[in-house]
Structures are given as C-alpha cells and as structure tokens.
Design a protein around this motif. Structure first.
Motif, short mmCIF file in Angstrom:
data_model
loop_
_atom_site.label_atom_id
_atom_site.label_comp_id
_atom_site.label_asym_id
_atom_site.label_seq_id
_atom_site.Cartn_x
_atom_site.Cartn_y
_atom_site.Cartn_z
N THR A 95 23.57 -17.80 3.92
CA THR A 95 22.57 -17.08 4.15
C THR A 95 23.98 -15.59 4.05
N THR A 97 25.48 -11.66 3.66
CA THR A 97 25.03 -10.39 4.34
C THR A 97 25.77 -8.75 3.65
N ILE A 116 20.47 -8.48 4.32
CA ILE A 116 20.34 -10.40 4.62
C ILE A 116 19.23 -10.99 3.60
N ASP A 118 18.84 -14.74 2.30
CA ASP A 118 19.23 -15.89 2.89
C ASP A 118 18.03 -16.96 2.33
#
Length: 201
Positions: A95, A97, A116, A118
C-alpha cells in the motif's frame, strides 16, 4: 453508401456518448498550463515520471510557475495477505500513500490531499529472486496508478479555482498577521512587573 455512412456516424455518436475515445484523439490536457513540481526526493521516480506526464499533457513545468505542486510524502506499507501451510507468507499487500499539496504565492497552502493505491503480489519461497522482481514490478504498477489518479485530479482544477483559493489564503494570512500584531501591541503596552523583592532579615 448513404446507409453505410449513416451507420458509421451513428456508431460514432453512440460510442462518444459512452465516453469511448480513440487513443490519441481524446484530450488529457489540463486547464493549468504552468506548474512547479517538487518533492522530498527531488529526483525520485514518482516526481520524475509526473513531470514527464505533465509536460506531455501540455503543462509547462518550471521553478517560477505561479503555483507549485508539492509531493510532500510517499509512504509504503507492506503486510502479509495470506499464508501457506507452513505459516510462511505467500502473498503480500503493498500500500502506497502519496500526500500532496498545492502551494501558491508567499508559500501559502491552497489545498492538501492524498492518494492511496494498494496491490497484492505472490511470493515464491523457492524463488526469492523472482519474487523480488515481482515486488518491484508491483511497485512500478502502483506508481503508474498513483500518477494516473493524480493527473485525473489535476484535470479537475482550473486556474480560476486556484486564484480563488489564493485570495482566501491571503485573507486568512492577513487576519492572522493582524491578530499577532495586536497581541504584540498589547504585550508592549502592558507594564512589566518587577521581580518580587523579598526583604532580608
């Protein structure tokens, strides 16, 4: 012949209504035509690829631009997503950000947001070198998606919106400066008490 032309025109209208665009014929230009782009890692892959993407979209990227896009943080987290029978991690979830700000005149922050992304990849305990390559490819995919999403967000921003945000930021900064000046004036006008003198015995 006429029927065929009408059919082609009808299909073109139908596809256009659905949002379909032939590659190279759609517009991905931004309303912002000038932008400075900086990052904590000034020569990192994310900011480098973003600059190229902006330039390809008709944006002039240079230091003296009226507004600055700051990639303030890019954080990556990794966690085990599933396990094998031997309790070794078979899948990992990455993930990332990306936090960013748009800064105007006098380095006033106009807006802040984050993206974000992932993705999950499989690690083969019998082929660690191959797994490392898969992990790097996954990171590259995440980076491309981050940039794509950021470009989509930038497409929604106009110079007029930033100008309005700049006016609001200027007004807020002016009000804060006036409050601080008034507080300082009150402090300067308030007599300072002398230290308490304790009489000697």
């Amino acid at each position: 012949m006429i029927k065929r032309n009408l059919l082609v025109m009808g299909l073109a209208v139908l596809l256009g209504a659905c949002g379909f665009q032939l590659r190279g014929t759609g517009t991905n230009e931004l309303a912002l035509k000038e932008l400075n782009v900086t990052a904590r890692d000034a020569y990192g892959p994310t900011v480098t690829q973003l600059r190229k993407q902006l330039s390809a979209s008709g944006v002039k990227v240079y230091d003296g631009a009226p507004y600055k896009l700051v990639l303030s943080r890019e954080d990556e987290q990794q966690r085990s997503a599933s396990y094998t029978s031997g309790t070794r991690s078979a899948e990992y979830e990455l993930t990332t950000t990306l936090s960013y700000d748009i800064v105007g005149h006098e380095n006033l922050n106009l807006l802040s947001d984050k993206i974000i992304v992932d993705k999950t990849y499989t690690q083969d305990s019998n082929n660690l070198a191959g797994s490392d390559q898969v992990a790097q490819e996954t990171r590259s995919e995440i980076r491309r998606e981050l940039i794509q999403r950021l470009m989509l967000r930038l497409q929604q921003i106009t110079p007029q919106q930033l100008d309005k945000l700049q006016v609001e930021a200027d007004a807020k900064a002016k009000a804060l400066a006036e409050q601080e000046a008034e507080a300082q004036r009150i402090r300067d006008a308030t007599p300072q008490q002398s230290p308490l003198q304790i009489p000697s015995k």
